[in-house]
Design an enzyme around this catalytic site. Sequence first.
Site, PDB file in Angstrom:
ATOM      1  N   TRP A   1       0.833  -1.211   0.000  1.00  0.00           N
ATOM      2  CA  TRP A   1       0.000   0.000   0.000  1.00  0.00           C
ATOM      3  C   TRP A   1       0.861   1.252   0.000  1.00  0.00           C
ATOM      4  O   TRP A   1       0.526   2.236  -0.651  1.00  0.00           O
ATOM      5  CB  TRP A   1      -1.002  -0.017   1.153  1.00  0.00           C
ATOM      6  CG  TRP A   1      -2.062  -1.049   0.917  1.00  0.00           C
ATOM      7  CD1 TRP A   1      -2.291  -2.171   1.655  1.00  0.00           C
ATOM      8  CD2 TRP A   1      -3.016  -1.085  -0.164  1.00  0.00           C
ATOM      9  NE1 TRP A   1      -3.317  -2.901   1.110  1.00  0.00           N
ATOM     10  CE2 TRP A   1      -3.788  -2.260  -0.004  1.00  0.00           C
ATOM     11  CE3 TRP A   1      -3.297  -0.250  -1.243  1.00  0.00           C
ATOM     12  CZ2 TRP A   1      -4.813  -2.617  -0.887  1.00  0.00           C
ATOM     13  CZ3 TRP A   1      -4.318  -0.603  -2.127  1.00  0.00           C
ATOM     14  CH2 TRP A   1      -5.059  -1.766  -1.943  1.00  0.00           C
TER      15      TRP A   1
ATOM     16  N   ASP B   1      -2.092   6.674   6.081  1.00  0.00           N
ATOM     17  CA  ASP B   1      -3.136   5.812   5.514  1.00  0.00           C
ATOM     18  C   ASP B   1      -3.474   4.763   6.568  1.00  0.00           C
ATOM     19  O   ASP B   1      -2.778   3.765   6.703  1.00  0.00           O
ATOM     20  CB  ASP B   1      -2.616   5.151   4.227  1.00  0.00           C
ATOM     21  CG  ASP B   1      -3.573   4.081   3.703  1.00  0.00           C
ATOM     22  OD1 ASP B   1      -4.670   3.910   4.269  1.00  0.00           O
ATOM     23  OD2 ASP B   1      -3.211   3.417   2.700  1.00  0.00           O
TER      24      ASP B   1
ATOM     25  N   LYS C   1     -12.785  -1.824   6.222  1.00  0.00           N
ATOM     26  CA  LYS C   1     -12.075  -2.682   7.169  1.00  0.00           C
ATOM     27  C   LYS C   1     -12.726  -2.568   8.551  1.00  0.00           C
ATOM     28  O   LYS C   1     -13.465  -3.448   8.943  1.00  0.00           O
ATOM     29  CB  LYS C   1     -10.585  -2.332   7.226  1.00  0.00           C
ATOM     30  CG  LYS C   1      -9.765  -2.922   6.083  1.00  0.00           C
ATOM     31  CD  LYS C   1      -9.846  -2.152   4.784  1.00  0.00           C
ATOM     32  CE  LYS C   1      -9.126  -2.828   3.641  1.00  0.00           C
ATOM     33  NZ  LYS C   1      -8.199  -1.959   2.927  1.00  0.00           N
TER      34      LYS C   1
HETATM   35  C1  LIG Z   1      -7.558  -1.556   1.730  1.00  0.00           C
HETATM   36  C2  LIG Z   1      -6.476  -0.585   1.770  1.00  0.00           C
HETATM   37  C3  LIG Z   1      -6.326   0.405   0.789  1.00  0.00           C
HETATM   38  C4  LIG Z   1      -7.221   0.485  -0.412  1.00  0.00           C
HETATM   39  O1  LIG Z   1      -8.456   0.947  -0.057  1.00  0.00           O
HETATM   40  P1  LIG Z   1      -9.564   1.273  -1.169  1.00  0.00           P
HETATM   41  O2  LIG Z   1     -10.654   1.850  -0.306  1.00  0.00           O
HETATM   42  O3  LIG Z   1      -9.924  -0.021  -1.814  1.00  0.00           O
HETATM   43  O4  LIG Z   1      -9.003   2.223  -2.128  1.00  0.00           O
HETATM   44  C5  LIG Z   1      -5.309   1.317   0.929  1.00  0.00           C
HETATM   45  N1  LIG Z   1      -4.462   1.269   1.957  1.00  0.00           N
HETATM   46  C6  LIG Z   1      -4.562   0.324   2.916  1.00  0.00           C
HETATM   47  C7  LIG Z   1      -3.587   0.316   4.052  1.00  0.00           C
HETATM   48  C8  LIG Z   1      -5.568  -0.632   2.846  1.00  0.00           C
HETATM   49  O5  LIG Z   1      -5.683  -1.566   3.799  1.00  0.00           O
END
Ligand SMILES: *Cc1c(COP(=O)(O)O)cnc(C)c1O
Length: 359
Positions: A102, A171, A195
């Site tokens: 990510w 993030d 999540k």
């Molecule tokens: C799931 C995830 C993403 C992607 O998220 P989307 O909402 O599908 O764009 C980005 N960063 C992390 C750390 C994630 O777990």
Amino acid sequence: MTRCYNFCAGPAALPESVLEIARDEMLDWHGAGLSLMEMSHRSPEVVNVAERAQQTLRNLLGISEDYAVLFLQGGASTQFSAVPLNLLDGGGAVDYVNTGQWSRKAIAEARRYADVNVVASSEDTNYSTIPAKQTWQLGTEAAYLHYTPNETIGGVEFFWTPKVDVPLVADMSSTLLSRPIEVNDFGVIYAGAQKNIGPAGLTLVIVHRSLLGRADDQCPAMLNWQTAADNDSMYNTPPTYALYLSGLVFDWLQNLGGLQAMAAINRRKAEKLYSAIDTSSYYSNPVELASRSSMNIPFTLADPAQDKMFLQESEAAGLLNLKGHRSVGGMRASIYNAVPEKAVDALIAFMQDFEQRNG
Ligand SMILES: *Cc1c(COP(=O)(O)O)cnc(C)c1O
């Protein structure tokens, strides 16, 4: 009805009691005579749902009025672009830490707009470690530092917060709400909802108000945090139903005792699973001890030829979505907030039985 245990990395398990409320309110929301899904986002009812969700979230995380809370769309991936577009007025340098898949995606997107300085990378350990802070090569002109506190694929989590002189951007897609954090340490926190927050379709951004109003002219209105803040996240039609469900998840967390209580449960769940992996000679987890995620736990089998059988049998036992990411191999159990402790117990019992039969 049989509900299975869901270890999916995302979209992930939701609290059963939240789904029950949503079911009961599906056709007629609070006597309105229609579903919340069918109501105008400008109606007082929906505006109130959004405001209440925001207030509960503020209470849970201890978010002060210095921060704007934005409910957006496009997922965390859209914020990979929104972050540089909002924080860089016409280009410049930015710092990124690369601790996994990510991080890499965030870096690739930022490169469209900025000079990206990768201050540290754990690529050489196949992302099983976090580079020590004293080795980071911070830029001198960076507009912000971006990192990924929990790498969902590698199962690597920061249990410390980098202290830097520039705004810290995180993030937090797969860790937010799993435990208390000090929001004041951050300039920007963002997360896809699917999540720990709610269903897919909603993206949360928590931004210090001093960082609003810096966006480049080229920044699309839909990505501009200032525009969202000025319009109470209703510049266009927001994902109303996802917002409503997320509000129910926030209430559920509050009733459980808040993030301190949630963190204690999450710690117990993770410790149990890591201990089962570590005491077995058949399963292993590649991540350095101090950085093992409490949300996403990858593990491999001693004999990868048995992966397929493990997945078939675990699914038949009602333990779903355990397949690992191809970059790590083997299995991954995502044990987010809404995955109950008894799901982890059931997984461990299955793993021990499988090992006994095949190890
Ligand atoms: C799931 C995830 C993403 C992607 O998220 P989307 O909402 O599908 O764009 C980005 N960063 C992390 C750390 C994630 O777990």
